[in-house]
Design a protein around this motif. Structure first.
Motif, PDB file in Angstrom:
ATOM      1  N   THR A 221     -13.117 -35.810  24.334  1.00 52.31           N
ATOM      2  CA  THR A 221     -14.128 -36.764  23.894  1.00 52.31           C
ATOM      3  C   THR A 221     -13.564 -38.181  23.908  1.00 52.31           C
ATOM      4  O   THR A 221     -12.339 -38.370  23.917  1.00 52.31           O
ATOM      5  CB  THR A 221     -14.593 -36.431  22.471  1.00 52.31           C
ATOM      6  OG1 THR A 221     -13.476 -36.616  21.580  1.00 52.31           O
ATOM      7  CG2 THR A 221     -15.120 -35.015  22.380  1.00 52.31           C
TER       8      THR A 221
ATOM      9  N   LYS B  53     -16.762 -36.276  28.213  1.00 53.28           N
ATOM     10  CA  LYS B  53     -16.090 -34.990  28.051  1.00 53.28           C
ATOM     11  C   LYS B  53     -16.230 -34.130  29.297  1.00 53.28           C
ATOM     12  O   LYS B  53     -15.294 -33.413  29.689  1.00 53.28           O
ATOM     13  CB  LYS B  53     -16.634 -34.248  26.835  1.00 53.28           C
ATOM     14  CG  LYS B  53     -15.850 -32.976  26.537  1.00 53.28           C
ATOM     15  CD  LYS B  53     -16.268 -32.340  25.223  1.00 53.28           C
ATOM     16  CE  LYS B  53     -15.396 -31.117  24.926  1.00 53.28           C
ATOM     17  NZ  LYS B  53     -15.782 -30.479  23.646  1.00 53.28           N
TER      18      LYS B  53
ATOM     19  N   ARG C 189     -21.044 -36.916  26.034  1.00 50.04           N
ATOM     20  CA  ARG C 189     -21.223 -35.746  26.908  1.00 50.04           C
ATOM     21  C   ARG C 189     -20.673 -36.017  28.307  1.00 50.04           C
ATOM     22  O   ARG C 189     -19.961 -35.181  28.885  1.00 50.04           O
ATOM     23  CB  ARG C 189     -22.703 -35.366  26.985  1.00 50.04           C
ATOM     24  CG  ARG C 189     -23.250 -34.690  25.739  1.00 50.04           C
ATOM     25  CD  ARG C 189     -24.599 -34.040  26.023  1.00 50.04           C
ATOM     26  NE  ARG C 189     -25.599 -35.013  26.451  1.00 50.04           N
ATOM     27  CZ  ARG C 189     -26.392 -35.676  25.620  1.00 50.04           C
ATOM     28  NH1 ARG C 189     -26.300 -35.473  24.305  1.00 50.04           N
ATOM     29  NH2 ARG C 189     -27.284 -36.532  26.091  1.00 50.04           N
TER      30      ARG C 189
ATOM     31  N   HIS D 291     -24.940 -39.497  24.768  1.00 51.28           N
ATOM     32  CA  HIS D 291     -24.933 -39.330  26.224  1.00 51.28           C
ATOM     33  C   HIS D 291     -23.556 -39.697  26.791  1.00 51.28           C
ATOM     34  O   HIS D 291     -23.018 -38.985  27.655  1.00 51.28           O
ATOM     35  CB  HIS D 291     -26.012 -40.206  26.859  1.00 51.28           C
ATOM     36  CG  HIS D 291     -26.056 -40.093  28.351  1.00 51.28           C
ATOM     37  ND1 HIS D 291     -26.618 -39.025  29.004  1.00 51.28           N
ATOM     38  CD2 HIS D 291     -25.579 -40.919  29.326  1.00 51.28           C
ATOM     39  CE1 HIS D 291     -26.501 -39.193  30.305  1.00 51.28           C
ATOM     40  NE2 HIS D 291     -25.870 -40.336  30.535  1.00 51.28           N
TER      41      HIS D 291
END
Length: 372
Positions: A332, A326, A323, A320
């Motif tokens: 990332t 990013k 995500r 999580h």
């Protein structure tokens, strides 16, 4: 700004000579002059001096003369001020640059000559001589500058965070040189640079406090004027709520409910106050992601696990967190950490004379703690 002013306070040891050279040691000073260096050394000195702020390329592209750059800068306690003269070039601050540099500051620039066109995040920006612009170094930027002369003030984010709710909105803000606010701030910046060579470290604190107070008053008025919805104006109560949130971002019980109870507000009232930034939950999440980003971009990033950073800032599972990170920064968490490690390997030997001076100053200036 006069020619006499822009040459005052130059240090003999840095290659910029002036009448005040003997007293410039009152404040740490650093600089260089193109006329005292060969072309390759001048380019190398310029790249190193601005590396923490920007990647630069296309140096003097299309210009009849080769690239030249002069710099004179002073460390004024918690802020830095510098005068730069340089040929045209492209400045870029990508997400990778932000991670590699590992610094979280606001910069203000007064252009005495020249200017640029560019993009601040996704907003077009145009600056011409006389204008003042501001940038948030936690956000991306790309500009193409003509030959220029400017004064730059570098300030840690917390100096503004205690007074402005949406510090991020300063990114790409331009004060036209024809306006009263720009003229007022230009006069102050000019005087600040003029007196820097004769200023003591003891005098810095009050001078910097006065400078930040003046800037906050001018910038808050401009931000509020430009927003159709003034509900995020920097009232005393909202400043206190923001300080409370900043001080407790790592707490697992920080929530809209706990904040409402702490300040004696209804949840509906709290939601209304933060609706311009997507709601209070989104505001807390964005601030936690900001802290996580600069954890990964910090000098201790090598020993950090992604999961450790996610837990520290209450950002959920590794998947999580990755995500969300990013989606916000375009890279990332692992890529951000690797960029920071590459930046650490690229930094010059700190023991070498004048090596990476401005980069070192930016990492050493200590912002004040936020007090609830």
């Amino acid at each position: 700004m006069t020619d006499d002013l822009t040459t005052s306070g130059r240090s003999e040891t840095s290659g910029l000579v002036g009448d005040t050279a003997r007293v410039s040691s009152l404040l740490p000073t650093f600089g260089f002059a193109a006329e005292q260096m060969d072309a390759e050394a001048n380019i190398a000195a310029w790249r190193e001096a601005v590396a923490t702020l920007f990647d630069v390329d296309e140096l003097a592209r299309g210009e009849p003369e080769p690239f030249r750059a002069d710099l004179c800068s002073y460390a004024m306690g918690p802020v830095l001020i510098g005068l730069s003269r340089a040929s045209g070039q492209r400045f870029r601050r990508t997400t990778e640059t932000i991670a590699r540099s590992g610094v979280d500051h606001i910069i203000l620039q007064l252009y005495a000559r020249g200017g640029f066109d560019g993009i601040a995040s996704d907003v077009p920006v145009r600056v011409r001589a006389g204008d003042i612009c501001l940038f948030d170094l936690a956000q991306t930027l790309e500009t193409r500058a003509t030959p220029f002369e400017n004064l730059t003030l570098v300030m840690p984010r917390p100096l503004f965070g205690s007074h402005l709710i949406q510090v991020e909105d300063l990114h790409g803000l331009v004060l036209p040189g024809s306006g009263v606010l720009a003229r007022l701030l230009a006069g102050h910046l000019t005087a600040l640079f003029e007196f820097a060579p004769r200023m003591t470290l003891d005098e810095c604190q009050s001078v910097v406090e006065g400078t930040i107070a003046l800037m906050v008053a001018c910038l808050r008025n401009e931000l509020e004027r430009r927003h159709a919805d003034h509900s995020m104006a920097a009232s005393t109560s909202l400043i206190r709520i923001r300080q409370h949130i900043e001080a407790r971002l790592g707490d697992d019980d920080l929530s809209a409910n706990s904040i409402a109870v702490h300040f004696g507000l209804s949840r509906a009232s709290l939601y209304r106050q933060f609706s311009p930034v997507g709601g209070i939950a989104e505001y807390i999440r964005s601030r936690r992601l900001h802290r996580a980003f600069f954890d990964l971009a910090g000098s201790t990033a090598r020993g950090l696990r992604i999961s450790e950073v996610a837990r520290r800032w209450q950002l959920g599972t590794d998947a999580h967190f990755t995500r969300s990170f990013k989606a916000t920064y375009g890279i990332t968490p692992r890529a951000a950490r690797e960029a920071a490690l590459r930046g650490a390997r690229m930094r010059p030997n700190p023991d070498a004379p004048d090596s990476g001076t401005i980069s070192r100053w930016m990492r050493e200036i200590a912002p004040p703690r936020t007090v609830d």
